[in-house]
Design a protein around this motif. Sequence first.
Motif, PDB file in Angstrom:
ATOM      1  N   ALA A  35      78.972  58.178  34.427  1.00 27.06           N
ATOM      2  CA  ALA A  35      77.618  57.744  34.790  1.00 27.06           C
ATOM      3  C   ALA A  35      76.691  58.948  34.864  1.00 27.06           C
ATOM      4  O   ALA A  35      77.093  60.046  35.207  1.00 27.06           O
ATOM      5  CB  ALA A  35      77.629  57.018  36.135  1.00 27.06           C
ATOM      6  N   LEU A  36      75.454  58.709  34.478  1.00 29.10           N
ATOM      7  CA  LEU A  36      74.364  59.656  34.679  1.00 29.10           C
ATOM      8  C   LEU A  36      73.201  58.813  35.162  1.00 29.10           C
ATOM      9  O   LEU A  36      73.112  57.635  34.828  1.00 29.10           O
ATOM     10  CB  LEU A  36      73.946  60.303  33.348  1.00 29.10           C
ATOM     11  CG  LEU A  36      74.647  61.547  32.800  1.00 29.10           C
ATOM     12  CD1 LEU A  36      73.917  62.005  31.546  1.00 29.10           C
ATOM     13  CD2 LEU A  36      74.684  62.668  33.811  1.00 29.10           C
ATOM     14  N   ALA A  37      72.304  59.398  35.938  1.00 27.91           N
ATOM     15  CA  ALA A  37      71.112  58.645  36.322  1.00 27.91           C
ATOM     16  C   ALA A  37      70.426  58.161  35.043  1.00 27.91           C
ATOM     17  O   ALA A  37      70.407  58.895  34.068  1.00 27.91           O
ATOM     18  CB  ALA A  37      70.173  59.544  37.118  1.00 27.91           C
ATOM     19  N   PRO A  38      69.909  56.951  35.020  1.00 28.09           N
ATOM     20  CA  PRO A  38      69.746  55.996  36.119  1.00 28.09           C
ATOM     21  C   PRO A  38      70.883  54.974  36.205  1.00 28.09           C
ATOM     22  O   PRO A  38      70.707  53.949  36.849  1.00 28.09           O
ATOM     23  CB  PRO A  38      68.440  55.295  35.739  1.00 28.09           C
ATOM     24  CG  PRO A  38      68.512  55.248  34.240  1.00 28.09           C
ATOM     25  CD  PRO A  38      69.240  56.494  33.805  1.00 28.09           C
ATOM     26  N   GLN A  81      71.209  64.126  35.101  1.00 32.27           N
ATOM     27  CA  GLN A  81      71.211  64.086  36.566  1.00 32.27           C
ATOM     28  C   GLN A  81      72.286  63.113  37.042  1.00 32.27           C
ATOM     29  O   GLN A  81      72.518  62.086  36.418  1.00 32.27           O
ATOM     30  CB  GLN A  81      69.845  63.649  37.081  1.00 32.27           C
ATOM     31  CG  GLN A  81      68.747  64.604  36.650  1.00 32.27           C
ATOM     32  CD  GLN A  81      67.437  64.366  37.370  1.00 32.27           C
ATOM     33  OE1 GLN A  81      67.159  63.258  37.790  1.00 32.27           O
ATOM     34  NE2 GLN A  81      66.654  65.408  37.521  1.00 32.27           N
ATOM     35  N   PRO A  82      72.922  63.443  38.164  1.00 31.56           N
ATOM     36  CA  PRO A  82      74.013  62.586  38.634  1.00 31.56           C
ATOM     37  C   PRO A  82      73.520  61.188  38.992  1.00 31.56           C
ATOM     38  O   PRO A  82      72.391  61.025  39.460  1.00 31.56           O
ATOM     39  CB  PRO A  82      74.523  63.303  39.888  1.00 31.56           C
ATOM     40  CG  PRO A  82      73.870  64.636  39.904  1.00 31.56           C
ATOM     41  CD  PRO A  82      72.666  64.579  39.035  1.00 31.56           C
ATOM     42  N   GLY A 111      69.108  60.761  40.826  1.00 30.13           N
ATOM     43  CA  GLY A 111      68.117  61.151  39.834  1.00 30.13           C
ATOM     44  C   GLY A 111      66.750  61.374  40.451  1.00 30.13           C
ATOM     45  O   GLY A 111      66.375  60.706  41.415  1.00 30.13           O
ATOM     46  N   THR A 112      66.006  62.328  39.894  1.00 35.57           N
ATOM     47  CA  THR A 112      64.644  62.575  40.374  1.00 35.57           C
ATOM     48  C   THR A 112      63.609  61.992  39.421  1.00 35.57           C
ATOM     49  O   THR A 112      62.427  62.087  39.676  1.00 35.57           O
ATOM     50  CB  THR A 112      64.380  64.090  40.480  1.00 35.57           C
ATOM     51  OG1 THR A 112      64.546  64.669  39.165  1.00 35.57           O
ATOM     52  CG2 THR A 112      65.345  64.744  41.435  1.00 35.57           C
TER      53      THR A 112
END
Lengths: 327, 878, 211
Positions: C171-174, C194-195, C199-200
């Motif tokens: 998985a990665l953000a989103p 982003q993890p 996520g930002t």
Amino acid sequence: MNLFHEWPLVIFTLMVQVAVGSCLAILGVRGMLWAAGASPPDYGRLKASGEGSHEVDAAPLPEEGAPGAMPWDQRPFLLVGVLTALGLGISLLHLGAPLNAIRTLSNIGHSWLSREILAGLMFLGLWAVNFHLDRRPPATPWLRGAFLPALALAGVLLIWSMARVYMLPARPLWDSWLTLASFFLTTILLGAVAMAAYLERVLPLRFGFPDLSPATRSRLLPRPRPALLAVGLAAVVAQLGVTLSHPVTAELRSSGAGTALTNARGLLLLAGACLVIAALARPALADDARSETRKPKPWATIALLLLLASEAVGRMLFYAVGATDSF
Amino acid sequence: MSDPPGRDQNRPYHLHRRDFLKWSAVAGGSALVVGGLGAGLPLLRGPRLPWDIEEPGVPAPGPVRLTGGEWIPAACWHNCGGQRCLLAAYVVDGQVLAVKSDDTQPDTPHAPQMRACARGRAQEGQVFGPDRLRHPMKRRNWQPGGGRRELRGMDEWERISWDEALDLTAAELERILGEHGNESILELGSTLRHLFTGLGGAVINWGSTSWGTWLDTGPMIGLGDGLSRTSHNDRLDLQNCELIVLWGGNPAWSAQGNTMYYYLQARRAGAKFIFIDPYYNDSAMTLADEWVPVRPGTDHALALGMAYTLLDEDDPQHNPLIDWDFLNRCTVGFDREHMPAGAHPDDNVRDYVLGRRDGVPKTPEWAARTCGVSAPRIRRLARRIARTRRTALLTAWAPARTHDSDSWPQMFLTLGCMMGHLGQTGRMTGVSCWERTADGGPFLIGPGGSGVPPLRGAPRRTTARINNSELWDAVLEGEYTAREGDRRSIDLRAIVHDGASALNQVSGLLKGIEAHRRVEFVLTLNFVYNTNARYSDVVLPVTTQWERHSYFKGNRSHLTWARQVVEPQYEARDDSWIAAELGRRLGLDPAEMLPLSPEQEEFNRLAGAWVVGPQGQGRERLVTITEEDIREMGVQGQPQKGRITLAEFREKGIYVVPRRPGDGLGHIAFEAFRKDPRGHPLSTPSGRFELHCQTIADHVRSVGFSRIDPIPVYRPPAEGYEETFDDFERGIKGPFPLQLMTLHYRRRTHSVFDNVAWLREAFPQEFIMNTLDAEARNLATGDIVLIRSRHGAVLRPVFVTERIMPGVVALGEGAWADVDPGTGLDRAGATNVLNGARPTGQGHQGWNTCVVEVTPYRGPIRLQADWRQPPRMPQGAV
Amino acid sequence: MAAPLGFRMDASACIGCRSCVIACKSKNGLPPGTHFRRIIEYGGGTWIPDPEDPTLLAPSGIFAYCLSLSCLHCEEPACVPACPTQAIQQRPDGIVLIDSGRCTGCRYCEWACPYGALAFDSSTGRMIKCDLCVDLVDGGEEPWCVTSCVTRALEVGPIQELRARHGQLDALAPLPSGEQTLPRLVITPHPHGQPAGQGTGRSSNPERDLR
């Protein structure tokens, strides 16, 4: 944001919740009346007396077809079944292939949706049994006593499974015990206020007893109505709290979408609460003679409409926001 | 004529092929067969229900749609700017069920399959789409002489027979030719060119479009234009780069196919990437180690700031930034010691950059104010690129697609020459764009000629050529610029769109519509109801390449041979048939327009097809052709031996030249020149790179729109950053404070494919805007905005992102204009409504210089999502 | 028992071009509005006054990446237990298939799936989904999405092998954390990846409708 996309589910869930709530309220009132002296199974029946007055009476039923032979809760109890059946029917409109609807009972072991449908059918079935028993009381009174709690239990299970359907890990905005709380509060507040409104408006005016004596009315009505209103008020207040802290509301706030509707939902709840308070503060049927000529104030009815509107808006937002992907 | 079977007259944009999809196919088992699968699920699968189509059971092993047909190599024939891929269509009973791409060979990094992009794979959406022109049509209120001209674009259509269409077209052309002469017909395409040549010529248009100022400036200064000639090394050499600078390019969108794969291979081999672009585009997203946002049309200023840094900081002993040896040996015009013959010694680049020529040193601080990159960053950028030895300094055409940018390619070359990034492995300077993206060098394979003899009477007698930016003014005002100081009057009475998409794809679209409503006759030949067709009087449906006999296309190292996929749809006919039929009616010999059978043309191309020999030595024939092949094809020819059999080529539809490092097929641009400039001179007058180039200065002057210096002097472009201000010096913004870029958008190849629902859905025509600009206007993604320029206004949903520079907005080019008759607002977001026709320099289109303002739209027009919109083709009319 | 299959998705190579999306649509004959595979675009960052020149704005942490996503044929698929009609079943090789003949079109699986993998077919009123091109896979070929990828960012194979070669990231953000359903997916992260859950940025799916 498409508010009307899931309209069959909005209508289905609200109808069923009103039905279950009203059913629970009826059972509650029956219980109160029973506690007030009416004895089961024929508690709370009204009977036309010779003097044109009506009394709560545990005496044997009037003959079939006799004038005024009307169980006081027959109409609302009938409505419970009609609403449930209609709701279930409307839920079919949500299905892409309604002919396969019967197959939804195939996965009781795993699927909350299967369980919801099963609970719905059980509730409807138990309602039908009770409705029948109301009209043709069985020889063994305990049988009636057994079916009534069973009906209540089925209603609770129905709301429970209905809420659990939405508590999916994949839908973080729904996956909260607040969803469960909210569904139950909707059930309680709509049911209680609906019955209060019925007692306030419908009973004396629509059911053909315009000439109830103040004394009879004062004996029959004062106790259940404020109790229902109080329960409703508590549920509305709780619902406000639940709504404010629900993830769907948080998402609506952070995204800035549907602000007007979110506010409308809250304001309608507040207004409903105010009207419930007004109804509590001012008895619909005064004991004094002067009120004889006045129509009762429809506070609880207006409260019901406001609360229905609020719940409908809330439910539409619930689907519109929660059903979309998080990415 | 009835429609082909299975065609739905009123089909919405999306195709419905569910008929072919057996969603409930059963794998021949009851529920019990899966007992033990499905992780212990209880199999309460229930009985068969009366209305069941089939026994409920285990899901079948996939819906098997693709049976009973065959794969046919299919054309992808548009000017996509990509690698030129092979498609294959799965055809069952004349219906195409699916489209795939190259899977005819193993896929390896050096010799990859030629995989198609989303557009090619959606080809069926336009060939069989609801916007296909089906029958000849006539505008209801058209009469010879024009009829009610103002109704063009709004009138109803009448279906007419081919005979009627050809008769009345020929009659009207004859009448106009007779009354007003050949100079009254404006031909904005090419498929009837033989016809008009036979008739004595017609007025045509000219001017660089996609290529910007690289078209003329590039070759004149000694670089490739990136179109017919590249300055790019072989693609495998990219893997020798330490640094790749992509200046104003987004191959992920504008050059699809394998190009990004080639760059990714370079990245894996260790190359770093710098992107210089107003938009953090998808190529930058994938590759960039550094992104330098620069305002559109100011690249020249940025490059000057970098050049100043190099001159300022260069120290041959301790900090060598400039390759003086290369400059001195291989260029002219950099300093007063190396001027071409006849040039004024003051007109040298060095003195201009340092400010000795005009008193303004082109310092990074000077550049920063214009280009938006801070001075320290300009310095770092210059140092980094100059100090990295194996650097590819690459640009696409976009920065040159700006007004007054005729000197930009020269500035770009100057930078490359100063750093010496040319002519060696891992080093190159020039254009990497279009079919030539990420690959350079001579072709390694090609088809033979068609064998069609040159036309009698050729060269074509052209009566007049009108620059694209003056087309509509020429119609409306009767005047055009022939060359410097030579304005001529012209009386245009007819517009013929034989191919192309001129009305939609040339600047000044609203004026173009006005021009179309002015003339007496507008004829369109096309296969879809595009903007040309919409504003025409007579529309003739032509076939697509899928309905024609064969199609050959390739690129540097592959050749595709596509065959006919389906019968001509509806009543569509080939352009050549239409030309012959019109010619016959106009007294020409039809045979002259159809001299060879399609089979013979195909054979000629096959027989002449060649492939480079081993180690790049010589050429050999590609295809072995036997006597039997020739008999089967029914053509004239001789058998021959080649590398592959005809049967293999026919089945695969593609031949890819196998590549590997050291195969002798590589290419280092300007390698021999760099080693020995005298022995291998360039084709410029001086034989060297001309940083002082009188040729281009004279050429631009002779065109007659503006003048430039022989050295790369920065001129603020018309409708550039400077024009977003009322008062640039005092920083007071004007009524159009934003700069618009018009992107090659993924949904289309120019205007082609705009009507394909799959692509509309995947790539909505959105207006791209920075978060800060959106917040200042109280806009959020999805809001409908009104975008106004000096020339027109469009409506679009806005897409808010940080990925574009503040002050810069972007919209994809090529959407089919959809002008609301009441308001004059274009609902589709056709960029040429916003881009005004503004002739500058060499007469190129300056699409990336346009100033606009954006406001929330609160008017009555509602927009549907693009893919939900009904087809453009008026339903029920035909 | 056949080795369960899964995808590897190289987010550092995905250019978001949607060749896979359209190839999938072409193979399966899907109308607009119906996806078996889609691209998730994710990005973020801000613009700040340029620390070196306050008259200018400079990008700060601007990033973007794409994920190409279809049914991930999870080890614990949420759709299978959710389906009230048991129309969704999983083969021993992990491929999750739907028997549309049993489906009642309640779309509950659509809600239950964290990856949006199930699609409603409005022409039949039933759900349809990615079958991993099982007709091809059973014949030893690869799914069309994989063979269509122009940057070779997609790979299909026994998930254990893919994990051994490319790591465990699923998985990665989103995207949500893989814990929910144990997707058979290995992601090679984008350099700016982003993890999941931290996520930002924000996603910008272009399939969105007009507001």
